[in-house]
Design a protein around this motif. Structure first.
Motif, PDB file in Angstrom:
ATOM      1  N   ALA A 108       0.860  -1.180   0.000  1.00 54.72           N
ATOM      2  CA  ALA A 108       0.000   0.000   0.000  1.00 54.72           C
ATOM      3  C   ALA A 108       0.895   1.228   0.000  1.00 54.72           C
ATOM      4  O   ALA A 108       1.899   1.275   0.705  1.00 54.72           O
ATOM      5  N   SER A 109       0.541   2.221  -0.817  1.00 53.09           N
ATOM      6  CA  SER A 109       1.403   3.397  -0.897  1.00 53.09           C
ATOM      7  C   SER A 109       0.981   4.493   0.087  1.00 53.09           C
ATOM      8  O   SER A 109       1.693   5.465   0.260  1.00 53.09           O
ATOM      9  N   SER A 110      -0.162   4.316   0.786  1.00 54.14           N
ATOM     10  CA  SER A 110      -0.679   5.438   1.577  1.00 54.14           C
ATOM     11  C   SER A 110       0.274   5.876   2.698  1.00 54.14           C
ATOM     12  O   SER A 110       0.377   7.069   2.975  1.00 54.14           O
ATOM     13  N   ALA A 111       0.983   4.932   3.311  1.00 58.94           N
ATOM     14  CA  ALA A 111       1.912   5.330   4.392  1.00 58.94           C
ATOM     15  C   ALA A 111       3.014   6.220   3.828  1.00 58.94           C
ATOM     16  O   ALA A 111       3.377   7.241   4.423  1.00 58.94           O
ATOM     17  N   ALA A 112       3.533   5.833   2.650  1.00 61.70           N
ATOM     18  CA  ALA A 112       4.595   6.628   2.026  1.00 61.70           C
ATOM     19  C   ALA A 112       4.051   7.973   1.554  1.00 61.70           C
ATOM     20  O   ALA A 112       4.673   9.029   1.754  1.00 61.70           O
ATOM     21  N   VAL A 113       2.868   7.955   0.945  1.00 62.63           N
ATOM     22  CA  VAL A 113       2.277   9.187   0.402  1.00 62.63           C
ATOM     23  C   VAL A 113       2.021  10.203   1.519  1.00 62.63           C
ATOM     24  O   VAL A 113       2.464  11.353   1.451  1.00 62.63           O
ATOM     25  N   PHE A 114       1.324   9.761   2.579  1.00 64.42           N
ATOM     26  CA  PHE A 114       0.939  10.745   3.595  1.00 64.42           C
ATOM     27  C   PHE A 114       2.103  11.180   4.484  1.00 64.42           C
ATOM     28  O   PHE A 114       2.093  12.300   4.993  1.00 64.42           O
ATOM     29  N   SER A 115       3.130  10.328   4.650  1.00 57.26           N
ATOM     30  CA  SER A 115       4.289  10.803   5.421  1.00 57.26           C
ATOM     31  C   SER A 115       5.091  11.804   4.580  1.00 57.26           C
ATOM     32  O   SER A 115       5.615  12.789   5.115  1.00 57.26           O
ATOM     33  N   ALA A 116       5.156  11.576   3.258  1.00 55.38           N
ATOM     34  CA  ALA A 116       5.857  12.541   2.398  1.00 55.38           C
ATOM     35  C   ALA A 116       5.090  13.872   2.362  1.00 55.38           C
ATOM     36  O   ALA A 116       5.695  14.954   2.439  1.00 55.38           O
ATOM     37  N   ILE A 117       3.765  13.804   2.277  1.00 55.28           N
ATOM     38  CA  ILE A 117       2.961  15.040   2.266  1.00 55.28           C
ATOM     39  C   ILE A 117       3.135  15.778   3.599  1.00 55.28           C
ATOM     40  O   ILE A 117       3.297  17.010   3.624  1.00 55.28           O
ATOM     41  N   ALA A 118       3.117  15.019   4.698  1.00 57.71           N
ATOM     42  CA  ALA A 118       3.277  15.640   6.023  1.00 57.71           C
ATOM     43  C   ALA A 118       4.604  16.392   6.092  1.00 57.71           C
ATOM     44  O   ALA A 118       4.681  17.515   6.608  1.00 57.71           O
ATOM     45  N   GLU A 119       5.633  15.766   5.533  1.00 54.87           N
ATOM     46  CA  GLU A 119       6.968  16.381   5.534  1.00 54.87           C
ATOM     47  C   GLU A 119       6.951  17.683   4.724  1.00 54.87           C
ATOM     48  O   GLU A 119       7.533  18.699   5.125  1.00 54.87           O
ATOM     49  N   ALA A 120       6.274  17.657   3.578  1.00 54.70           N
ATOM     50  CA  ALA A 120       6.188  18.861   2.738  1.00 54.70           C
ATOM     51  C   ALA A 120       5.393  19.954   3.457  1.00 54.70           C
ATOM     52  O   ALA A 120       5.812  21.121   3.493  1.00 54.70           O
ATOM     53  N   TYR A 121       4.261  19.591   4.062  1.00 53.82           N
ATOM     54  CA  TYR A 121       3.447  20.577   4.779  1.00 53.82           C
ATOM     55  C   TYR A 121       4.233  21.176   5.956  1.00 53.82           C
ATOM     56  O   TYR A 121       4.122  22.371   6.252  1.00 53.82           O
ATOM     57  N   ALA A 122       5.014  20.308   6.605  1.00 52.12           N
ATOM     58  CA  ALA A 122       5.814  20.793   7.738  1.00 52.12           C
ATOM     59  C   ALA A 122       6.798  21.860   7.253  1.00 52.12           C
ATOM     60  O   ALA A 122       7.107  22.811   7.980  1.00 52.12           O
ATOM     61  N   GLY A 123       7.250  21.708   6.002  1.00 52.91           N
ATOM     62  CA  GLY A 123       8.154  22.696   5.412  1.00 52.91           C
ATOM     63  C   GLY A 123       7.503  24.065   5.302  1.00 52.91           C
ATOM     64  O   GLY A 123       8.158  25.098   5.482  1.00 52.91           O
ATOM     65  N   PHE A 124       6.186  24.082   5.017  1.00 56.38           N
ATOM     66  CA  PHE A 124       5.463  25.370   4.966  1.00 56.38           C
ATOM     67  C   PHE A 124       5.289  25.962   6.361  1.00 56.38           C
ATOM     68  O   PHE A 124       5.303  27.168   6.546  1.00 56.38           O
ATOM     69  N   ALA A 125       5.068  25.064   7.326  1.00 54.20           N
ATOM     70  CA  ALA A 125       4.697  25.527   8.665  1.00 54.20           C
ATOM     71  C   ALA A 125       5.885  26.061   9.453  1.00 54.20           C
ATOM     72  O   ALA A 125       5.699  26.707  10.478  1.00 54.20           O
ATOM     73  N   GLY A 126       7.103  25.755   9.019  1.00 52.87           N
ATOM     74  CA  GLY A 126       8.281  26.210   9.762  1.00 52.87           C
ATOM     75  C   GLY A 126       8.807  25.090  10.633  1.00 52.87           C
ATOM     76  O   GLY A 126       8.701  23.926  10.274  1.00 52.87           O
ATOM     77  N   GLU A 127       9.337  25.453  11.790  1.00 56.41           N
ATOM     78  CA  GLU A 127       9.960  24.438  12.641  1.00 56.41           C
ATOM     79  C   GLU A 127       8.916  23.611  13.396  1.00 56.41           C
ATOM     80  O   GLU A 127       8.301  24.076  14.337  1.00 56.41           O
ATOM     81  N   LEU A 128       8.742  22.388  12.985  1.00 58.04           N
ATOM     82  CA  LEU A 128       7.848  21.491  13.721  1.00 58.04           C
ATOM     83  C   LEU A 128       8.689  20.357  14.277  1.00 58.04           C
ATOM     84  O   LEU A 128       9.695  19.966  13.686  1.00 58.04           O
ATOM     85  N   SER A 129       8.260  19.791  15.394  1.00 58.88           N
ATOM     86  CA  SER A 129       8.983  18.643  15.949  1.00 58.88           C
ATOM     87  C   SER A 129       8.675  17.410  15.096  1.00 58.88           C
ATOM     88  O   SER A 129       7.679  17.379  14.360  1.00 58.88           O
ATOM     89  N   ARG A 130       9.514  16.371  15.223  1.00 55.74           N
ATOM     90  CA  ARG A 130       9.249  15.125  14.483  1.00 55.74           C
ATOM     91  C   ARG A 130       7.914  14.537  14.936  1.00 55.74           C
ATOM     92  O   ARG A 130       7.197  13.931  14.170  1.00 55.74           O
ATOM     93  N   ARG A 131       7.605  14.712  16.224  1.00 53.80           N
ATOM     94  CA  ARG A 131       6.329  14.192  16.708  1.00 53.80           C
ATOM     95  C   ARG A 131       5.170  14.895  15.997  1.00 53.80           C
ATOM     96  O   ARG A 131       4.209  14.264  15.580  1.00 53.80           O
ATOM     97  N   ASP A 132       5.283  16.218  15.833  1.00 55.51           N
ATOM     98  CA  ASP A 132       4.227  16.955  15.121  1.00 55.51           C
ATOM     99  C   ASP A 132       4.109  16.470  13.676  1.00 55.51           C
ATOM    100  O   ASP A 132       3.001  16.336  13.147  1.00 55.51           O
ATOM    101  N   VAL A 133       5.253  16.206  13.037  1.00 57.04           N
ATOM    102  CA  VAL A 133       5.192  15.716  11.653  1.00 57.04           C
ATOM    103  C   VAL A 133       4.479  14.359  11.626  1.00 57.04           C
ATOM    104  O   VAL A 133       3.674  14.070  10.743  1.00 57.04           O
ATOM    105  N   SER A 134       4.735  13.539  12.646  1.00 55.57           N
ATOM    106  CA  SER A 134       4.070  12.216  12.683  1.00 55.57           C
ATOM    107  C   SER A 134       2.559  12.379  12.870  1.00 55.57           C
ATOM    108  O   SER A 134       1.784  11.580  12.344  1.00 55.57           O
ATOM    109  N   VAL A 135       2.153  13.409  13.600  1.00 58.38           N
ATOM    110  CA  VAL A 135       0.709  13.664  13.752  1.00 58.38           C
ATOM    111  C   VAL A 135       0.125  14.086  12.398  1.00 58.38           C
ATOM    112  O   VAL A 135      -0.927  13.590  11.975  1.00 58.38           O
ATOM    113  N   LEU A 136       0.831  14.973  11.688  1.00 58.66           N
ATOM    114  CA  LEU A 136       0.338  15.410  10.364  1.00 58.66           C
ATOM    115  C   LEU A 136       0.165  14.198   9.442  1.00 58.66           C
ATOM    116  O   LEU A 136      -0.812  14.102   8.703  1.00 58.66           O
ATOM    117  N   ALA A 137       1.134  13.277   9.481  1.00 62.40           N
ATOM    118  CA  ALA A 137       1.060  12.079   8.632  1.00 62.40           C
ATOM    119  C   ALA A 137      -0.127  11.211   9.051  1.00 62.40           C
ATOM    120  O   ALA A 137      -0.888  10.732   8.210  1.00 62.40           O
TER     121      ALA A 137
END
Ligand code: DP6
Length: 331
Positions: free
Chosen positions: A112-141
């Motif tokens: 299934a590609s959804s884990a890869a897709v949404f973690s990559a999107i979360a990483e990109a969104y985190a780039g817009f948001a500025g400094e987020l913790s890894r835990r916050d990125v995991s929540v976005l994913a």
């Protein structure tokens, strides 16, 4: 400003099945996985007036997204805004984005590609948001796909279910880095006969199984055993706990209403043969299956030659191999 990010799937050793809040994907119990180093998904995100997403095949050709996929991506974008608002990090986040999702996940290997897709999107969104913790990125994913939260971390990572209905209550954390244990995943995908029920619909049925409550009670001790096995690199312990948990999840699935029977006769044959092979040759190899008939053979390096020979001898099956990956990152 465009932001690129990449990620890869993960394979669960303690399975995530069932939520306490479907909309927010707050999981009912902890889970644990190994992040893979391939196949990768790349995401390019740009500021835009509204939300738009385009998908691209492994060969590079554009793939029209199904309405359901587009809806899920749009909903995820709105949930991400909601979370960033909740933690006071929404200021720099754009009103809309245009996403390009470039997947290298081959079709027909049951990955299934959804884990890869949404973690990559979360990483990109985190780039817009500025400094987020890894835990916050995991929540976005997690807001896009529960298991995606674990792909934010490399090596071995756990989803902590947490408690309550706060949007950030479930998150992932790393258990051990990629270099800790050089395990391999040899994937054998018997040709799928019919389209299975997706995980999202499946999670919502978990509570209809009479076995689900017992499963929830058993997970904390399994999760502890699994973490212990990984930290000590105790393969035999890992094999026992991962296989027990996998079969337990499939028993829950098969006894839900309606029943979800993801494993095929081919899956059961492969399991039997692997059990025989590892006893005969004393091989450190374990099997595990997600929501489909595909068998993941996780093994230590010294078992790899024999596991490869076995996998390549399978007729009408697609074969794929991956190692331990480093998790989602800005590219
Ligand atoms: C069986 O993360 O795919 O693979 O949140 O709806 O995307 P969604 O579900 P998903 O569920 C994973 C189910 C599983 C087990 C696991 O990966 O832990």
């Amino acid at each position: 400003m465009s932001i690129r990010a990449a990620s890869a799937p993960n394979i669960a050793l303690i399975k995530y099945w069932g939520n306490r809040n479907e909309e927010l994907r707050l999981s009912a119990a902890d889970s644990l996985s190994m992040t893979l180093d391939q196949p990768t998904v790349e995401v390019i995100a740009d500021h835009a007036e509204t939300f738009a997403a385009r998908g691209f095949e492994p060969g590079g050709a554009e793939r029209k997204l199904a309405e359901k996929e587009a809806d899920r991506l749009r909903k995820h974008f709105l949930l991400v805004k909601r979370y960033l608002d909740a933690i006071g990090a929404a200021e720099a986040f754009p009103a809309g984005v245009s996403l390009e999702i470039r997947s290298k996940v081959p079709r027909g290997v049951g990955l299934a590609s959804s884990a890869a897709v949404f973690s990559a999107i979360a990483e990109a969104y985190a780039g817009f948001a500025g400094e987020l913790s890894r835990r916050d990125v995991s929540v976005l994913a997690r807001l896009g796909s529960g298991s995606a939260s674990r792909s934010v971390f490399g090596g071995f990572s756990a989803m902590i279910a947490g408690e309550g209905d706060a949007i950030g209550a479930s998150y992932a954390e790393q258990i051990a880095p990629p270099a800790h244990w050089n395990l391999r995943d040899v994937v054998i995908a018997p040709s799928a006969t019919e389209k299975a029920t997706g995980s999202t619909e499946g999670h919502a049925l978990a509570r209809t199984s009479p076995l689900f409550e017992k499963r929830l009670r058993g997970i904390p001790s399994r999760q502890r055993d699994c973490i212990d096995a990984i930290l000590k690199k105790d393969f035999e312990k890992l094999q026992k706990v991962a296989e027990e948990d996998c079969l337990d999840m499939h028993a829950v699935m098969a006894s839900s209403a309606p029943p979800l029977c993801y494993l095929s006769e081919e899956t059961h044959r492969i399991i039997r043969e692997i059990e025989e092979l590892r006893t005969r040759e004393r091989l450190p190899v374990l099997y595990t299956m997600d929501a489909g008939p595909t068998v993941h053979l996780i093994c230590e390096e010294r078992a790899l030659p024999a596991v490869r020979v076995y996998a390549r001898a399978q007729k009408n099956c697609a074969i794929f191999e991956a190692g331990v990956g480093s998790g989602s990152r800005r590219a």
